[in-house]
Design a protein around this motif. Structure first.
Motif, PDB file in Angstrom:
ATOM      1  N   UNK A   1       0.706  -1.207  -0.030  1.00 43.23           N
ATOM      2  CA  UNK A   1      -0.632  -0.057  -0.076  1.00 43.23           C
ATOM      3  C   UNK A   1       0.936   1.028  -0.002  1.00 43.23           C
ATOM      4  N   UNK A   2       2.168   0.896  -0.323  1.00 47.65           N
ATOM      5  CA  UNK A   2       2.946   2.732  -0.288  1.00 47.65           C
ATOM      6  C   UNK A   2       2.306   3.649  -1.896  1.00 47.65           C
ATOM      7  N   UNK A   3       2.085   2.484  -2.960  1.00 48.00           N
ATOM      8  CA  UNK A   3       1.481   3.164  -4.285  1.00 48.00           C
ATOM      9  C   UNK A   3      -0.109   2.787  -4.322  1.00 48.00           C
ATOM     10  N   UNK A   4      -0.315   3.604  -5.365  1.00 47.73           N
ATOM     11  CA  UNK A   4      -2.088   3.154  -5.344  1.00 47.73           C
ATOM     12  C   UNK A   4      -1.902   2.772  -6.790  1.00 47.73           C
ATOM     13  N   UNK A   5      -3.142   1.512  -7.147  1.00 41.86           N
ATOM     14  CA  UNK A   5      -3.084   1.057  -8.435  1.00 41.86           C
ATOM     15  C   UNK A   5      -2.564   1.280  -9.411  1.00 41.86           C
TER      16      UNK A   5
END
Length: 587
Positions: A362-366
């Motif tokens: 969850x460090x970067x979004x999709x």
């Protein structure tokens, strides 16, 4: 397996084999690298190409890949085999010589490139943990594409190999670091990293100790059966077993594959293993490249074209500059630093793995992950173009030393010396003393420049290239002397020379009797094992000091040398300590 699953598997296999056997030779005919060919084929037959049209034209099902995720294990296997063959071309001594580059240059390249990329992304509004993840991911370069292009014996190849080896070592610690930074993970990340490191070190140590004793016996038994199938099975057993061993403790499987290759490189069977694995490596790497092409959605690329082009150019430019500057600071030539920097600029297949790990944490979004995945795929696609650009710019920055026109225009046949190290220089000196014309070629520009200043007739070039051999006068050369300390390259060049000229005398330097036997099988006229020659010289000195007349000593040494060569040609290698008529020679 159900009928539908079997049909899908057979359909996908048909597409892959069709691309390999029909389309790729077509690219080769038009001098387009197979790397680009495989990627474009993946783009064409993947879910964003013909696969998108299956609903409208069902017959396209049989010429498209319907389940690209099913190919991922084969793609990973291709990278594993690549690292295994790299290990076969290396040795522990050579790897030890590269340690400063691996942990110096390699570490600096990842930290500086990753840090600058992360800082730029943070300044653009990305949260710092996501920026760090993206920076580290984009700092990696492609082992699967760079090393087949650069090789491992050239100055560019050695620099690239050192950086790529460090990146391969750092994959697992970086993935654990990203997991520890994730909001859903507690404080167990560092403990897991330490556990993986000590367990991985233990597994690698056990593999190195056990492999030195078990592998020679394993391959000796396989060789005695004279069964190629059993030899192949033994090779795959070692590769897969070593990869699984490191994967089970949390390390990357490619670490195990590299160690397995290094261990087999120390045996006399490394050449046979490399030859039997090569077709499987090429096909599996082709599958990997096709999966890269399948990941590119042209509709998304078109919709975000300006941003994607800007991101690709920015990442490539920053990495090229950082890598080039670091190499210059560490003493590399301008041409080497420039070519290596541009070649290493593109992202890596590992970038996709790290992006997936960052998304899971969850460090970067999709959407961000998808954007940088496309940037990575585009960067991988242009890697062969970067290689060509790097060579072009390097020649402009610092023209490579070349043979003077008057030298290549001489009609007098001359011996060709390949390699201008310690042995090559001595051979050149002896040829000059006896008035025999020669020309020496080496792929290290520093060695060539120094040799020319010292009066040697030397040129810069790659002896594996047909145009280089033609310029040296291979058609009229009375002999070729191979002096390089690269046993795999020596075998390949011997086979190439023998194919070009069946009547050509080829005198080759060999590491030991086993290597000499391989060179004889490759077509060498004479192979000179260093270990045996040193034993003969030692025997000669001892006999003379003991009062034996020089004439009989020289005669007996020549007789024993001829006996050794006959044994090597007939029996493959001297397996036991040779016997003299007066007793045993130890060692």
């Amino acid at each position: 397996m159900h009928g539908a699953e079997l049909s899908t598997t057979m359909s996908d296999a048909l597409v892959i084999l069709g691309a390999t056997g029909i389309v790729i030779p077509l690219f080769a005919r038009f001098r387009v690298t197979p790397i680009i060919g495989f990627i474009l084929i993946g783009l064409l037959v993947g879910p964003f190409g013909l696969g998108r049209l299956v609903g409208e034209a069902p017959w396209l099902y049989y010429v498209s890949i319907s389940q690209p995720e099913a190919l991922e294990p084969f793609a990973e296997f291709g990278i594993i085999l690549l690292l295994f063959t790299i290990g076969l071309e290396l040795s522990f001594n050579r790897l030890w010589q590269l340690r400063k580059l691996v942990f110096g240059l390699g570490a600096l390249e990842v930290l500086v490139s990753g840090g600058l990329l992360a800082t730029a992304l943070w300044a653009m509004g990305q949260y710092w943990t996501g920026a760090l993840a993206l920076g580290l991911a984009l700092a990696f370069s492609s082992t699967a594409l760079v090393l087949p292009i650069s090789g491992t014996t050239t100055p560019v190849g050695r620099a690239a190999l050192s950086m790529l080896l460090f990146e391969d070592i750092m994959i697992v610690p970086i993935i654990f670091l990203l997991g520890a930074l994730g909001p859903a993970v507690g404080e167990e990340g560092m403990g897991e990293i330490v556990g993986v490191l000590w367990q991985g070190a233990l597994v690698v140590a056990v593999m190195m100790v056990a492999g030195r004793y078990l592998l020679p016996h394993l391959f000796a038994q396989a060789a005695r059966t004279k069964s190629p199938e059993l030899f192949l099975a033994a090779s795959l057993l070692v590769v897969i077993g070593a990869s699984l061993a490191t994967a089970l403790v949390g390390l990357s499987p490619i670490v195990g594959a590299l160690v397995a290759g290094l261990l087999i490189a120390e045996t006399e069977y490394h050449s046979e293993v490399e030859g039997i694995i090569e077709p499987f490596k090429g096909l599996a790497l082709g599958v990997f490249l096709m999966t890269v092409g399948m990941s590119i959605d042209l509709a998304v690329v078109w919709a975000q074209l300006p941003a994607i082009v800007l991101a690709v150019v920015a990442v490539l430019s920053l990495k090229a500059v950082v890598t080039g500057v670091l190499l210059r600071l560490m003493g590399a030539r301008r041409a080497t630093a420039t070519e290596t920097g541009i070649l290493m600029a593109s992202p890596s297949e590992t970038t996709l793995i790290i992006l997936a790990a960052a998304g899971s944490a969850l460090l970067i979004d999709r959407e961000t992950a998808q954007f940088w995945q496309i940037v990575t795929a585009v960067g991988l696609t242009v890697t062969p173009l970067l290689a060509a650009l790097g060579k072009l710019v390097a020649r402009q920055v610092e023209p490579a030393p070349v043979l003077d026109p008057v030298d290549v225009a001489e009609d007098e046949p001359r011996a060709i010396i390949v390699g201008l190290g310690r042995v090559g220089r001595l051979v050149a000196q002896m040829l000059r003393v006896h008035g025999k014309p020669y020309v020496a070629i080496d792929f290290d520009p520093d060695i060539v420049e120094r040799a020319r200043r010292e009066g040697y007739n030397a040129i810069y070039g790659n002896a594996m290239r047909d145009d280089a051999l033609g310029g040296l006068g291979i058609e009229q050369a009375p002999a070729v002397i191979l002096t390089m300390d690269e046993h795999v390259l020596a075998g390949r060049l011997t086979r190439k020379l023998r194919a070009l000229r069946p009547d050509l005398p080829i005198i080759a330097r060999a590491r030991d009797s086993g290597h000499a036997a391989e060179l004889y099988r490759s077509g060498a006229t004479t192979a000179v094992p260093e270990t045996l020659e040193s034993s003969l010289q030692l025997s000669e000195a001892a006999l003379v000091d003991l009062g034996v007349a020089m004439g009989p000593v020289i005669a007996s040494i020549h007789e024993k040398r001829d006996e050794f060569r006959a044994e090597i040609r007939e029996g493959g290698a001297i397996a036991h300590t040779p016997k003299l008529r007066t007793g045993r020679v130890e060692g």
